[in-house]
Design a protein around this motif. Structure first.
Motif, short mmCIF file in Angstrom:
data_model
loop_
_atom_site.label_atom_id
_atom_site.label_comp_id
_atom_site.label_asym_id
_atom_site.label_seq_id
_atom_site.Cartn_x
_atom_site.Cartn_y
_atom_site.Cartn_z
N UNK A 79 8.02 -1.60 12.96
CA UNK A 79 9.12 -1.93 12.39
C UNK A 79 9.02 -2.46 10.90
N UNK A 80 7.74 -3.45 10.73
CA UNK A 80 7.56 -3.87 9.42
C UNK A 80 6.82 -3.11 8.65
N UNK A 81 6.46 -2.06 8.85
CA UNK A 81 5.52 -0.95 8.25
C UNK A 81 6.77 -0.07 7.87
N UNK A 82 8.07 0.31 8.47
CA UNK A 82 8.82 1.14 8.12
C UNK A 82 9.74 0.22 7.13
N UNK A 83 9.91 -1.01 7.20
CA UNK A 83 10.50 -1.83 6.13
C UNK A 83 9.67 -1.77 4.86
N UNK A 84 8.56 -1.97 4.81
CA UNK A 84 7.79 -2.01 3.46
C UNK A 84 7.65 -0.65 3.03
N UNK A 85 7.59 0.49 3.82
CA UNK A 85 7.39 1.81 3.40
C UNK A 85 8.79 2.17 2.60
N UNK A 86 10.02 1.94 3.42
CA UNK A 86 11.16 2.05 2.50
C UNK A 86 11.38 1.61 1.29
N UNK A 87 10.74 0.32 0.84
CA UNK A 87 10.89 -0.29 -0.25
C UNK A 87 9.70 -0.08 -1.22
N UNK A 88 8.70 0.25 -0.96
CA UNK A 88 7.43 0.07 -1.41
C UNK A 88 7.81 0.88 -2.99
N UNK A 89 7.07 0.37 -4.17
CA UNK A 89 7.25 1.22 -5.35
C UNK A 89 6.27 2.23 -5.53
N UNK A 90 5.21 2.35 -4.72
CA UNK A 90 4.23 3.37 -4.38
C UNK A 90 4.23 4.27 -3.49
N UNK A 135 19.11 8.09 1.14
CA UNK A 135 18.16 8.95 1.59
C UNK A 135 16.93 8.35 2.18
N UNK A 136 16.31 7.47 1.52
CA UNK A 136 15.13 6.78 1.94
C UNK A 136 15.40 6.29 3.21
N UNK A 137 16.54 5.29 3.14
CA UNK A 137 16.72 4.39 4.43
C UNK A 137 16.87 5.29 5.66
N UNK A 138 17.73 6.57 5.28
CA UNK A 138 18.16 7.34 6.82
C UNK A 138 16.65 8.18 7.28
N UNK A 139 15.86 8.55 6.24
CA UNK A 139 14.59 9.09 6.66
C UNK A 139 13.76 8.13 7.30
N UNK A 140 13.78 6.77 6.85
CA UNK A 140 12.73 5.83 7.61
C UNK A 140 13.21 5.77 8.82
N UNK A 141 14.71 5.54 8.93
CA UNK A 141 15.20 5.06 10.14
C UNK A 141 15.07 6.02 11.14
N UNK A 142 15.00 7.52 11.04
CA UNK A 142 14.79 8.34 11.78
C UNK A 142 13.16 8.53 12.23
N UNK A 184 0.97 -1.12 -0.22
CA UNK A 184 -0.03 -0.08 -0.03
C UNK A 184 0.74 1.18 -0.06
N UNK A 185 2.14 1.09 0.38
CA UNK A 185 3.06 2.50 0.15
C UNK A 185 2.91 3.43 1.28
N UNK A 186 2.39 2.91 2.49
CA UNK A 186 2.17 3.74 3.66
C UNK A 186 2.36 3.18 4.96
N UNK A 187 3.55 3.44 5.75
CA UNK A 187 3.72 3.17 6.97
C UNK A 187 2.65 3.24 8.09
N UNK A 188 2.24 4.71 7.86
CA UNK A 188 1.25 5.05 8.95
C UNK A 188 -0.42 4.04 8.69
#
Length: 430
Positions: A158-169, A368-375, A124-128
């Motif tokens: 944690x799982x939500x941040x993993x998927x959000x970091x990788x999702x194509x959308x 960039x994406x990984x650093x932002x998701x980490x924080x 779904x492309x959203x961690x929230x």
């Protein structure tokens, strides 16, 4: 170029002050709508833009807003919102949860919860959105077993941040790839190598946490499997490099068709879901436009050159430049509490750093994406943790959850390890 060019960065400082101080005073960093600080910063940028007439300054600002990269990003945001809206309305998220819980043994429920969160967020492309959908399930599982709610909710985030970091959308992926001018498929491949070790270690840790009790039996039907199809098709098509617009169009059509067949909505409510999905992205589209104008003014006034030169004085290697990219994105994210906004603001500067130190676009986008998701995953005032705390109805505090987050900490560690120990990686992309 003289050091007074630092004055070109005033719009960024204005944004941070207008955004951060009210949030700090009120204790709620979502108290002020994110668009307001950007409008104030945009006004300052227009006042600082080159030109004697206000019309000339407005032309400079709107030129940045209308940049082809910004326009492409806005269109992708709208299409992604439409797909997510239709898929959600036809029950794809609930179907995914049901299928995952149906097949997971009780002994690995925590690991399974993490994996389900990964897949939903990836789709779904959203961690929230993933946190909102799964937190009640996580708390219910904790109630039925002897694990703490903080651990189960931590696995969900944690799982939500993993998927959000990788999702194509995901809006973070869209922003990272567009600002760095790389293909989503290339960014995904670079990104998965970066974060997969952290995910695997997290799963292993969750497997070894002892669980007792029995969770409620979840049944699935044929329609649940059918509702999963749009997510699978979008993920596979994007992974094979299909044009992102075509991928999202196919996803919308397929999700809409399944929803109509399953009587989840009519053709009219389908169109309404598409419209609402696009409208849900209105704020991020407006922010993208304003950021484009602000960055254009900062660039013309020498602000970006100043940052690159300032960083360059202290950076003597590619590794140093990569640490600078991670630090820049992370610091902006701390002040904005929004990983997409952090990427949009940092992206043009990161692109210049990457070009100077021969860092490939897929690598800079991934960092960039990984650093932002980490924080973002660690901020006690971030949307993900605040949403989980709200759904826990006062039984958890942000710091309860933060002490039980495995994946974000491990993700940050893998980024550092990747920068320090990987050699012979970066060349200029042709």
């Amino acid at each position: 170029m003289k050091d007074f060019k630092i004055k070109a960065l005033i719009p960024i400082g204005v944004f941070l002050i207008v955004y951060f101080i009210p949030g700090w005073i009120s204790g709620d960093f979502y108290k002020i709508p994110i668009i307001i600080p950007f409008i104030v910063a945009a006004g300052v940028s227009i006042a600082m833009a080159p030109g004697k007439k206000i019309s000339d300054r407005m032309n400079v600002f709107t030129k940045g807003m209308g940049h082809s990269g910004i326009m492409m990003m806005c269109l992708i945001f709208m299409m992604a919102g439409a797909f997510a809206g239709v898929a959600r309305e036809m029950g794809a998220v609930n179907a995914t949860v049901n299928i995952g819980l149906h097949y997971l043994p009780d002994e690995i429920l925590l690991a399974g919860l993490f994996i389900i969160a990964c897949f939903i967020s990836l789709a779904v492309g959203t961690s929230v959105g993933t946190v909102v959908a799964l937190t009640p399930v996580a708390i219910g599982l904790a109630t039925a077993t002897d694990i703490s709610s903080a651990i189960s909710v931590g696995a969900t985030i944690g799982g939500a941040m993993f998927g959000d970091n990788l999702s194509m959308i995901s809006d973070t992926t869209i922003a990272a790839t567009r600002t760095q001018n790389c293909r989503m498929r290339d960014k995904f491949k670079a990104n998965i190598r970066l974060v997969l070790p952290a995910a695997v270690i997290s799963i292993m840790l969750y497997v070894f946490i002892p669980i007792s009790g029995t969770s409620q039996e979840v049944t699935v039907s044929l329609i649940d499997y059918i509702k999963l199809a749009p997510y699978i098709v979008v993920l596979v098509a994007a992974a094979f490099g299909m044009n992102v617009f075509l991928v999202l169009f196919i996803g919308i059509v397929l999700a809409g068709t399944v929803g109509i067949i399953a009587h989840d909505f009519t053709i009219w409510t389908l169109l309404e879901s598409i419209s609402k999905g696009m409208q849900s992205m209105a704020e991020i589209v407006m922010v993208s436009l304003l950021v484009g104008g602000i960055v254009e003014v900062i660039k013309l006034n020498g602000g970006i050159d100043y940052i690159i030169r300032h960083i360059g004085k202290r950076t003597q290697s590619t590794k140093g430049a990569e640490f600078s990219i991670v630090a820049l994105t992370g610091i902006v994210n701390i002040f904005t509490a929004n990983n997409t906004i952090a990427i949009l603001m940092s992206g043009p500067i990161v692109k210049n750093i990457a070009n100077k130190f021969n860092i490939t676009p897929k690598r800079s986008a991934s960092l960039m994406d990984t650093a932002s998701c980490f924080i973002q995953g660690l901020l006690p005032y971030g949307a993900q943790i605040l949403a989980a705390v709200g759904l826990a109805a006062g039984s958890l505090s942000p710091f309860d959850i933060m002490s039980n987050l495995y994946y974000p900490y491990l993700m940050g560690l893998t980024v550092v390890v990747s920068i320090v120990f990987t050699r012979g990686r970066n060349t200029i992309a042709k």
